[in-house]
Design a protein around this motif. Structure first.
Motif, PDB file in Angstrom:
ATOM      1  N   ASN A 102       0.851  -1.195   0.000  1.00  0.00           N
ATOM      2  CA  ASN A 102       0.000   0.000   0.000  1.00  0.00           C
ATOM      3  C   ASN A 102       0.886   1.244   0.000  1.00  0.00           C
ATOM      4  O   ASN A 102       2.015   1.205   0.498  1.00  0.00           O
ATOM      5  N   VAL A 103       0.385   2.334  -0.573  1.00  0.00           N
ATOM      6  CA  VAL A 103       1.129   3.592  -0.550  1.00  0.00           C
ATOM      7  C   VAL A 103       0.142   4.750  -0.437  1.00  0.00           C
ATOM      8  O   VAL A 103      -0.932   4.723  -1.027  1.00  0.00           O
ATOM      9  N   SER A 104       0.489   5.729   0.375  1.00  0.00           N
ATOM     10  CA  SER A 104      -0.291   6.970   0.469  1.00  0.00           C
ATOM     11  C   SER A 104       0.699   8.113   0.622  1.00  0.00           C
ATOM     12  O   SER A 104       1.886   7.891   0.877  1.00  0.00           O
ATOM     13  N   MET A 105       0.220   9.338   0.430  1.00  0.00           N
ATOM     14  CA  MET A 105       1.151  10.465   0.513  1.00  0.00           C
ATOM     15  C   MET A 105       0.469  11.701   1.073  1.00  0.00           C
ATOM     16  O   MET A 105      -0.759  11.830   1.018  1.00  0.00           O
ATOM     17  N   GLU A 106       1.268  12.588   1.628  1.00  0.00           N
ATOM     18  CA  GLU A 106       0.766  13.883   2.100  1.00  0.00           C
ATOM     19  C   GLU A 106       1.834  14.946   1.809  1.00  0.00           C
ATOM     20  O   GLU A 106       3.035  14.704   1.962  1.00  0.00           O
ATOM     21  N   GLY A 107       1.381  16.111   1.360  1.00  0.00           N
ATOM     22  CA  GLY A 107       2.321  17.187   1.017  1.00  0.00           C
ATOM     23  C   GLY A 107       2.403  18.232   2.113  1.00  0.00           C
ATOM     24  O   GLY A 107       1.569  18.269   3.028  1.00  0.00           O
ATOM     25  N   ASP A 108       3.425  19.100   2.030  1.00  0.00           N
ATOM     26  CA  ASP A 108       3.536  20.190   2.996  1.00  0.00           C
ATOM     27  C   ASP A 108       2.938  21.462   2.375  1.00  0.00           C
ATOM     28  O   ASP A 108       2.760  21.546   1.153  1.00  0.00           O
ATOM     29  N   PRO A 109       2.593  22.473   3.200  1.00  0.00           N
ATOM     30  CA  PRO A 109       1.941  23.692   2.668  1.00  0.00           C
ATOM     31  C   PRO A 109       2.755  24.394   1.581  1.00  0.00           C
ATOM     32  O   PRO A 109       2.203  24.962   0.651  1.00  0.00           O
ATOM     33  N   GLU A 110       4.103  24.382   1.706  1.00  0.00           N
ATOM     34  CA  GLU A 110       4.931  25.075   0.709  1.00  0.00           C
ATOM     35  C   GLU A 110       5.123  24.271  -0.573  1.00  0.00           C
ATOM     36  O   GLU A 110       5.733  24.747  -1.536  1.00  0.00           O
ATOM     37  N   LYS A 111       4.669  23.005  -0.556  1.00  0.00           N
ATOM     38  CA  LYS A 111       4.768  22.113  -1.716  1.00  0.00           C
ATOM     39  C   LYS A 111       6.217  21.853  -2.139  1.00  0.00           C
ATOM     40  O   LYS A 111       6.520  21.650  -3.308  1.00  0.00           O
ATOM     41  N   LEU A 112       7.125  21.886  -1.142  1.00  0.00           N
ATOM     42  CA  LEU A 112       8.531  21.597  -1.428  1.00  0.00           C
ATOM     43  C   LEU A 112       8.840  20.117  -1.236  1.00  0.00           C
ATOM     44  O   LEU A 112       9.685  19.547  -1.921  1.00  0.00           O
ATOM     45  N   PHE A 113       8.167  19.518  -0.248  1.00  0.00           N
ATOM     46  CA  PHE A 113       8.431  18.116   0.087  1.00  0.00           C
ATOM     47  C   PHE A 113       7.111  17.328   0.117  1.00  0.00           C
ATOM     48  O   PHE A 113       6.041  17.895   0.305  1.00  0.00           O
ATOM     49  N   THR A 114       7.227  16.041  -0.035  1.00  0.00           N
ATOM     50  CA  THR A 114       6.074  15.133   0.083  1.00  0.00           C
ATOM     51  C   THR A 114       6.485  13.960   0.962  1.00  0.00           C
ATOM     52  O   THR A 114       7.610  13.443   0.832  1.00  0.00           O
ATOM     53  N   ARG A 115       5.587  13.571   1.864  1.00  0.00           N
ATOM     54  CA  ARG A 115       5.853  12.406   2.708  1.00  0.00           C
ATOM     55  C   ARG A 115       5.099  11.211   2.130  1.00  0.00           C
ATOM     56  O   ARG A 115       3.885  11.246   1.981  1.00  0.00           O
ATOM     57  N   LEU A 116       5.837  10.174   1.805  1.00  0.00           N
ATOM     58  CA  LEU A 116       5.251   8.944   1.259  1.00  0.00           C
ATOM     59  C   LEU A 116       5.168   7.899   2.366  1.00  0.00           C
ATOM     60  O   LEU A 116       6.150   7.654   3.076  1.00  0.00           O
ATOM     61  N   HIS A 117       3.996   7.287   2.519  1.00  0.00           N
ATOM     62  CA  HIS A 117       3.795   6.234   3.527  1.00  0.00           C
ATOM     63  C   HIS A 117       3.645   4.902   2.799  1.00  0.00           C
ATOM     64  O   HIS A 117       2.656   4.686   2.094  1.00  0.00           O
ATOM     65  N   PHE A 118       4.628   4.038   2.943  1.00  0.00           N
ATOM     66  CA  PHE A 118       4.605   2.739   2.270  1.00  0.00           C
ATOM     67  C   PHE A 118       4.327   1.622   3.278  1.00  0.00           C
ATOM     68  O   PHE A 118       4.818   1.646   4.414  1.00  0.00           O
ATOM     69  N   SER A 119       3.565   0.631   2.814  1.00  0.00           N
ATOM     70  CA  SER A 119       3.443  -0.631   3.542  1.00  0.00           C
ATOM     71  C   SER A 119       4.076  -1.668   2.632  1.00  0.00           C
ATOM     72  O   SER A 119       3.588  -1.903   1.520  1.00  0.00           O
ATOM     73  N   ILE A 120       5.219  -2.236   3.084  1.00  0.00           N
ATOM     74  CA  ILE A 120       5.971  -3.145   2.208  1.00  0.00           C
ATOM     75  C   ILE A 120       6.158  -4.500   2.893  1.00  0.00           C
ATOM     76  O   ILE A 120       5.968  -4.630   4.109  1.00  0.00           O
ATOM     77  N   GLN A 121       6.558  -5.499   2.102  1.00  0.00           N
ATOM     78  CA  GLN A 121       6.823  -6.835   2.634  1.00  0.00           C
ATOM     79  C   GLN A 121       8.318  -7.107   2.607  1.00  0.00           C
ATOM     80  O   GLN A 121       8.970  -6.922   1.570  1.00  0.00           O
ATOM     81  N   VAL A 122       8.836  -7.546   3.770  1.00  0.00           N
ATOM     82  CA  VAL A 122      10.263  -7.883   3.867  1.00  0.00           C
ATOM     83  C   VAL A 122      10.406  -9.223   4.573  1.00  0.00           C
ATOM     84  O   VAL A 122       9.506  -9.663   5.282  1.00  0.00           O
ATOM     85  N   GLY A 123      11.575  -9.856   4.384  1.00  0.00           N
ATOM     86  CA  GLY A 123      11.806 -11.155   5.001  1.00  0.00           C
ATOM     87  C   GLY A 123      12.370 -11.070   6.400  1.00  0.00           C
ATOM     88  O   GLY A 123      12.193 -11.982   7.201  1.00  0.00           O
ATOM     89  N   SER A 124      13.065  -9.965   6.723  1.00  0.00           N
ATOM     90  CA  SER A 124      13.699  -9.840   8.044  1.00  0.00           C
ATOM     91  C   SER A 124      14.132  -8.396   8.257  1.00  0.00           C
ATOM     92  O   SER A 124      13.987  -7.548   7.362  1.00  0.00           O
ATOM     93  N   ARG A 125      14.693  -8.167   9.434  1.00  0.00           N
ATOM     94  CA  ARG A 125      15.206  -6.827   9.746  1.00  0.00           C
ATOM     95  C   ARG A 125      16.380  -6.479   8.826  1.00  0.00           C
ATOM     96  O   ARG A 125      16.548  -5.324   8.419  1.00  0.00           O
ATOM     97  N   VAL A 126      17.206  -7.484   8.489  1.00  0.00           N
ATOM     98  CA  VAL A 126      18.348  -7.273   7.583  1.00  0.00           C
ATOM     99  C   VAL A 126      17.842  -6.863   6.202  1.00  0.00           C
ATOM    100  O   VAL A 126      18.373  -5.952   5.556  1.00  0.00           O
TER     101      VAL A 126
END
Length: 741
Positions: A690-714
């Motif tokens: 899954n992925v969602s995003m939110e921008g900042d008021p100045e529109k300089l940066f965007t924060r992306l929120h990912f839900s990903i699958q991994v096998g381990s902490r490594v």
């Protein structure tokens, strides 16, 4: 209770005709109801389809019921016998057999008087006694709530109905008469009974094809719940009847003339829509009464099926049909056996005109449904087909009743959903399913094993998600896999009670199996902590533990431990109580988990632990073992206040599975940056859930929120390292929730 002065007559199965005909009522035997009472005389006169012996049995039932209810009156002040007599009158209208008529007369004696089932069986036969028992509520059992009592009563009635259809027909007649005599009942109770009727009894009548009863129950309930609205709407319909009289007559005359012109012998008559259906249409489509143009419909009844289609062609030549408003319920009957051709035409002055075309036999079935089996002997073929359909539905109810009463109640309410879609299997078999049904519903409708093993579906030869809603005419192919299992997420979108019941049953069974395995591991771990190997414990100690816990087997004890209903430490010490002394504690063992055990071991959604994270487990009642990371903010307070609830767990060295984890990636706003980040995640061997995003008021940066699958902490560290190599990535981190999801 006052006993009847009439001597018991033997049941019909053993009584000789001569003895039955000699049976006479002594003078003054009736208390509230006299033999010369008009209501009684009308009722007796309507029994002309029964044999003289059967009429004698029915008279005996009237007398017995009258005496049993002698000191009871209805809230309206009428003698109680007027109610059973009215219910029996409705049953007689359906021309049902003598046992059903007797049961209708006696339907309240078990519930409201001191009469027992054995007495009824002795006097009227076991057939009548079983019918009355199926109709009686479970008043002698105490329930935690009215809803639970209602659900259990409903379950009993439907299971009795599955054994004998006459039970529900008598019950519907009983509810119908009760609704008509509600004026003396408290308003709140009146509304509750009316709502229950709309939710349960009216849909059952519809499901059984009892169209006339269905409409009556709906309209009467509507008037009891919304008396003012019903009154205003009734006046509006009456006024419209006068205003549109000329138009309606013109349409009727046109249809009759057209039928004569093409040489079709037909009965043509107008019908008015019920108040409740008009009200429902106004409410659902946000229409005023003046905007509801189709409050009148027309019915054309002809001699046979080919003539139905000829009549349809004639009507389409008379008035233009509305595209998409034609339904052929003759070729594909409704699940309740209903058959007709439906078409909507543009009548004079642009008025939409609804017309139903059917045969005389179809008309009987449409009005009385399964009751037409008793009513019309000439409808034997259609009646037999309808009996088979009804029997299949009733058998599906029996399959659904493995859960508790409330769950069964909800499943059946879902199954009574009136609107249907018709879909095809790849071999051309037609299946009727509720509106909004999905391929999962169809899979379970085919067979439980097909449902349990389904993994995908093709609709019209295209692969689709299992949550896709089916539409009329879809060709649906279910794809299965031998080792597949039902997904708990299916419960959020399946529509049939059967599918819901089967999924829950499977999950409950699997949950118990997994919980038993977890419970055994937890108990063995605790015993090893106490310095004892499980095989060393004698069988007598295990038997004592089972007996002390109130379970039937050691597996049930393990299940309780796995579900958190019983503490492993307490069970272990109870096992060792019979020994001379509890051994000195050894170093506590750590429970090893893979994280893929199933429902019994859950990874907490708040911190989403993955292999490599330091973890700790908590036994939650009813949920099993919930695993958190050591530094999870959600569990800080609980760990310090309730340390006994926490156990040490660790990851199996190579679990070899994928785990979900959330990460936040802050990026500069630049062209193609999302594609770069997604590509880096994929190149690192991870899947994006899954992925969602939110921008900042100045529109300089965007924060992306990912839900990903991994096998381990490594593996997660490898993904994050690759993301940091992207020039536009400013900040990256693993997301932690303060509140458990």
């Amino acid at each position: 209770m006052a006993r009847s002065s009439v001597q018991p007559s033997p049941p019909s199965s053993t009584a000789s005709p001569a003895a039955a005909l000699r049976y006479e009522y002594p003078e003054g035997d009736f208390c509230a109801l006299r033999p010369d009472d008009p209501a009684y005389r009308v009722f007796i006169d309507s029994l002309d389809y029964l044999s003289p012996e059967e009429i004698i049995r029915v008279k005996d039932a009237v007398c017995f019921s009258d005496k049993a209810h002698e000191h009871q009156v209805r809230l309206s002040g009428e003698p109680y016998i007027t109610h059973p007599l009215s219910v029996a009158g409705a049953v007689v209208e359906w021309r049902m057999d003598a046992d059903a008529v007797c049961a209708a007369l006696l339907h309240d004696v078990l519930e409201d008087t001191g009469v027992t089932k054995a007495e009824l069986a002795q006097r009227f036969g076991t057939g009548v006694a079983d019918l009355v028992d199926g109709l009686s509520k479970l008043d002698k059992i105490e329930f935690a709530s009215h809803q639970e009592a209602q659900a259990e009563n409903f379950r009993k009635m439907l299971l009795a109905m599955a054994r004998d259809l006459r039970v529900v027909l008598i019950k519907l007649a009983d509810r119908h008469h009760n609704l008509q005599t509600m004026s003396a009942v408290r308003p709140d109770k009146r509304r509750r009974i009316a709502r229950e009727t709309l939710e349960i009894y009216a849909p059952i009548a519809n499901r059984l094809g009892l169209n006339k009863m269905f409409r009556d129950l709906q309209d009467t309930s509507f008037k009891l719940i919304h008396p003012m609205r019903a009154r205003v709407l009734g006046k509006a319909v009456q006024a419209a009847r006068g205003h549109r009289k000329e138009l309606l007559q013109r349409i009727l005359d046109s249809i009759r003339a057209k039928m004569n012109e093409v040489g079709i012998l037909a009965q043509v008559f107008g019908r008015e829509k019920s108040l409740f259906s008009i009200y429902t249409k106004m409410e659902e489509k946000h229409l005023s009464f003046s905007q509801v143009l189709d409050i009148y419909g027309f019915r054309v009844v002809v001699k046979d099926i080919p003539t139905c289609y000829l009549a349809l062609g004639a009507l389409h030549a008379l008035f233009k049909p509305v595209p998409g408003k034609f339904k052929d319920y003759i070729a594909i009957p409704k699940a309740n056996g209903y058959q007709s051709l439906h078409t909507t035409l543009i009548g004079p002055f642009g008025t939409p005109v609804e017309v139903q075309i059917r045969t005389e036999e179809m008309h009987h079935v449409a009005q009385e449904g399964v009751a037409s089996h008793w009513l019309y002997k000439d409808a034997e073929h259609s009646g037999a087909d309808l009996q088979i359909r009804t029997h299949k539905w009733l058998q599906s109810l029996l399959e659904m009743q493995s859960g508790d009463s409330s769950e069964f109640f909800e499943n059946v309410k879902i199954d009574l959903f009136p609107d249907e879609v018709y879909v095809f299997t790849p071999k051309g078999r037609i299946m009727a399913l509720p509106q909004g049904a999905t391929p999962v519903d169809m899979a379970y409708a085919i067979h439980t094993d097909v449902g349990n093993c389904c993994i995908a579906a093709r609709i019209n030869h295209e692969l689709v998600p299992l949550r896709t809603e089916l539409k009329n005419g879809d060709v649906v192919e279910i794809v299965t896999a031998a080792h597949a299992n039902p997904n708990p997420a299916w419960l959020s979108y399946v529509k049939t009670g059967r599918a819901r019941s089967k999924i829950r049953h499977f999950l409950r069974t699997v949950h118990n199996e997994e919980s038993a395995a977890l419970g055994e591991r937890l108990l063995n771990q605790e015993l090893k902590t106490l310095g004892v190997e499980p095989p060393e414990i004698p069988s007598a100690a295990w038997e004592r533990l089972v007996k002390a816990s109130g379970n039937r087997s050691i597996k049930e004890v393990f299940t309780d431990i796995g579900l958190g209903k019983r503490l492993a430490a307490v069970a272990a010490r109870r096992l060792l109580l019979a020994e001379d002394a509890i051994p000195v504690s050894a170093a506590p063992d750590t429970l090893v988990i893979r994280g893929t055990e199933g429902i019994a071991i859950q990874l907490a959604k708040c911190c989403q632990p993955i292999p490599g994270d330091p973890i700790i487990g908590s036994i939650k009642k009813g949920q099993g073992l919930v695993v958190h990371t050591h530094d999870c903010p959600v569990i800080r307070k609980s760990r310090s206040h309730e340390p006994q609830k926490w156990i040490d767990v660790e990851w199996e060295p190579s679990p070899g599975s994928l785990f979900e984890v959330r990460i936040d990636v802050e990026v500069k706003n630049a062209r193609g940056v999302l594609a770069q980040v997604a590509s880096a995640i994929a190149d690192s061997g991870s899947n994006i859930e899954n992925v969602s995003m939110e921008g900042d008021p100045e529109k300089l940066f965007t924060r992306l929120h990912f839900s990903i699958q991994v096998g381990s902490r490594v593996h997660l560290a490898h993904v994050m390292r690759n993301l940091r190599l992207i020039p536009n990535v400013v900040r990256i981190g693993r997301q932690r929730s303060e509140v458990e999801a």
